[in-house]
Design a protein around this motif. Structure first.
Motif, PDB file in Angstrom:
ATOM      1  N   ILE A 108       5.578   9.513  -1.287  1.00 39.57           N
ATOM      2  CA  ILE A 108       4.184   9.097  -1.431  1.00 39.57           C
ATOM      3  C   ILE A 108       3.966   8.465  -2.798  1.00 39.57           C
ATOM      4  O   ILE A 108       3.277   7.448  -2.936  1.00 39.57           O
ATOM      5  CB  ILE A 108       3.243  10.297  -1.223  1.00 39.57           C
ATOM      6  CG1 ILE A 108       3.303  10.768   0.247  1.00 39.57           C
ATOM      7  CG2 ILE A 108       1.805   9.940  -1.598  1.00 39.57           C
ATOM      8  CD1 ILE A 108       2.591  12.073   0.510  1.00 39.57           C
ATOM      9  N   LYS A 111       4.731   4.715  -3.278  1.00 36.41           N
ATOM     10  CA  LYS A 111       3.924   3.697  -2.601  1.00 36.41           C
ATOM     11  C   LYS A 111       2.877   3.141  -3.571  1.00 36.41           C
ATOM     12  O   LYS A 111       1.674   3.410  -3.454  1.00 36.41           O
ATOM     13  CB  LYS A 111       3.294   4.281  -1.348  1.00 36.41           C
ATOM     14  CG  LYS A 111       4.343   4.767  -0.348  1.00 36.41           C
ATOM     15  CD  LYS A 111       3.725   5.183   0.962  1.00 36.41           C
ATOM     16  CE  LYS A 111       3.308   4.002   1.812  1.00 36.41           C
ATOM     17  NZ  LYS A 111       4.440   3.127   2.210  1.00 36.41           N
ATOM     18  N   LEU A 122      -2.378  10.176   2.702  1.00 35.76           N
ATOM     19  CA  LEU A 122      -1.027  10.593   3.038  1.00 35.76           C
ATOM     20  C   LEU A 122      -0.777  12.027   2.584  1.00 35.76           C
ATOM     21  O   LEU A 122      -0.240  12.851   3.336  1.00 35.76           O
ATOM     22  CB  LEU A 122      -0.011   9.672   2.372  1.00 35.76           C
ATOM     23  CG  LEU A 122       0.128   8.244   2.918  1.00 35.76           C
ATOM     24  CD1 LEU A 122       1.099   7.451   2.050  1.00 35.76           C
ATOM     25  CD2 LEU A 122       0.607   8.259   4.349  1.00 35.76           C
ATOM     26  N   TRP A 169       4.619   7.678   9.478  1.00 35.72           N
ATOM     27  CA  TRP A 169       4.796   7.997   8.053  1.00 35.72           C
ATOM     28  C   TRP A 169       6.046   8.856   7.853  1.00 35.72           C
ATOM     29  O   TRP A 169       6.777   8.689   6.887  1.00 35.72           O
ATOM     30  CB  TRP A 169       3.570   8.704   7.512  1.00 35.72           C
ATOM     31  CG  TRP A 169       2.347   7.855   7.472  1.00 35.72           C
ATOM     32  CD1 TRP A 169       2.299   6.489   7.376  1.00 35.72           C
ATOM     33  CD2 TRP A 169       0.987   8.293   7.551  1.00 35.72           C
ATOM     34  NE1 TRP A 169       1.001   6.054   7.377  1.00 35.72           N
ATOM     35  CE2 TRP A 169       0.165   7.126   7.482  1.00 35.72           C
ATOM     36  CE3 TRP A 169       0.359   9.539   7.674  1.00 35.72           C
ATOM     37  CZ2 TRP A 169      -1.232   7.184   7.524  1.00 35.72           C
ATOM     38  CZ3 TRP A 169      -1.019   9.602   7.709  1.00 35.72           C
ATOM     39  CH2 TRP A 169      -1.808   8.443   7.641  1.00 35.72           C
ATOM     40  N   GLN A 172       9.139   6.763   7.818  1.00 34.39           N
ATOM     41  CA  GLN A 172       9.301   6.089   6.524  1.00 34.39           C
ATOM     42  C   GLN A 172       9.817   7.061   5.464  1.00 34.39           C
ATOM     43  O   GLN A 172      10.678   6.713   4.650  1.00 34.39           O
ATOM     44  CB  GLN A 172       7.968   5.501   6.070  1.00 34.39           C
ATOM     45  CG  GLN A 172       7.428   4.400   6.947  1.00 34.39           C
ATOM     46  CD  GLN A 172       6.092   3.895   6.456  1.00 34.39           C
ATOM     47  OE1 GLN A 172       5.897   3.668   5.266  1.00 34.39           O
ATOM     48  NE2 GLN A 172       5.145   3.704   7.360  1.00 34.39           N
TER      49      GLN A 172
END
Length: 390
Positions: A108, A111, A122, A169, A172
């Protein structure tokens, strides 16, 4: 002769360390300070070694013997127990740094090309739906079945769309884990298609009768006054809910009747001018008497330094018994009735809806060019909804 717990408990320290043997190399050393330490004596390649097992009474006699037996098994393999313990601690340290939670938070944090609010979204999604169940597990050991169980839990409470987004998510995040050598594969990839997205309910405009029902409900709404004001502003100004929620007093000029929303607070990342019709100015003056002491127009109750929660206004709309409508439908409502009126140019309506203008130079020019027409549009829209409510 084997030791007994009574012997160990009653043993007193002396001026020098004292040793009491149990069996198979286990003994307890009592130091002048009173500490009682378990030790295991063994030989490898003819060399005598001593392995520190633990301290009494935290480790009792039975536990010390069990630990001694584990150490003896290692010695039989020619391995030093102390070396094995150091390796295990080092491995555990790596695993702790490679837990699902640690890797997820690192992903996280990488990003940087998204907004802070998106990163917060997130973090909340992982913290609520995953960390309590698999957060401590080494990311390499997390299975598709465990992920599916977490996502099914979300589905059971009606958050199917959210589960689908979280699955993406997760994929990823696991690919990030593979790239950083802490995961071997992406177990979330096999879950694609496990959840069926419900048909999208597109925004629907309110009819004149719906508008009348809504305004009648506002008069008898028993909730917080700030929520009532927010709902009426959403109808009058047809902004997105997030733009209302994050509104700041510094951007509103009530004397001029203009709300100048900067790019960082707009969903589309473009400055947006909102001419304020008289009723909106009246509502904002009232609101300023309630929340004007702070920077935010709609601060949260628990955290006044942050905007009110995103679901607050939709819940308020539900309490008005506007079944089937959401706050976003105010935009569709305004768009539909403004176009049907035939009084305003398409460019002016689209500009007031804050729809994207592909040519940025043209967009900047149009903000000033259309402002007077947009003031007329907003005043007409106010009169339309007020008339529908009478």
């Amino acid at each position: 002769m084997p030791l007994t717990d009574v012997q160990i408990r009653q043993a007193k320290p002396g001026p020098k360390p004292r040793k009491f043997s149990d069996e198979r190399g286990l003994f307890i050393e009592i130091r002048p300070t009173g500490s009682k330490l378990w030790r295991y004596r063994y030989k490898i390649d003819g060399v005598e070694n001593v392995f520190a097992i633990g301290e009494y009474p935290e480790m009792g006699l039975a536990d010390a013997r069990a630990e001694r037996d584990r150490a003896r098994a290692l010695v039989k393999q020619g391995r030093h127990p102390a070396h094995v313990r150091r390796l295990e601690r080092a491995r555990q340290k790596v695993e702790n740094q490679s837990s699902f939670k640690v890797v997820a938070l690192e992903w996280i944090a990488t990003k940087s090309n998204v907004s802070e609010s998106y990163r917060n979204q997130l973090t909340r999604a992982f913290a609520k739906n995953l960390f309590p169940y698999i957060g401590r597990l080494p990311v390499r050991e997390v299975t598709a079945a465990q992920l599916l169980e977490c996502l099914r839990r979300m589905e059971s409470r009606g958050a199917t769309y959210y589960a689908i987004a979280l699955c993406n998510w997760l994929s990823q995040m696991f690919r990030f884990g593979v790239r950083t050598l802490r995961a071997d594969a992406d177990p979330a990839a096999v879950l694609y298609g496990a959840f069926v997205r419900k048909p999208i309910q597109h925004s629907q405009p309110m009819s004149a009768a719906d508008i009348a029902k809504f305004r009648e409900g506002l008069q008898s709404y028993g909730g917080f006054r700030t929520n009532t004001i927010a709902l009426e502003l959403l109808q009058l100004l047809f902004l997105r809910t997030v733009e209302i929620r994050r509104g700041r007093w510094e951007h509103v000029d009530l004397d001029v009747g203009l709300w100048d929303i900067p790019v960082e607070l707009m969903k589309k990342g473009r400055r947006h001018l909102v001419p304020l019709p008289p009723r909106a100015v009246q509502l904002l003056r009232e609101l300023k008497g309630i929340t004007g002491g702070g920077e935010l127009m709609f601060p949260g109750l628990r955290h006044p330094d942050k905007p009110v929660d995103g679901s607050t206004f939709n819940r308020a709309l539900e309490r008005l018994r506007m079944k089937g409508f959401t706050c976003h439908d105010f935009r569709a409502t305004a768009s539909t009735h403004l176009y049907e009126s035939g009084l305003f140019r398409t460019e002016v309506i689209e500009m007031q809806l804050a729809h994207a203008e592909e040519n940025r130079t043209k967009a900047a020019y149009n903000h000033a060019e259309y402002l007077q027409e947009r003031r007329e549009l907003m005043r007409w829209w106010q009169e339309y909804v007020l008339a529908a409510g009478n």
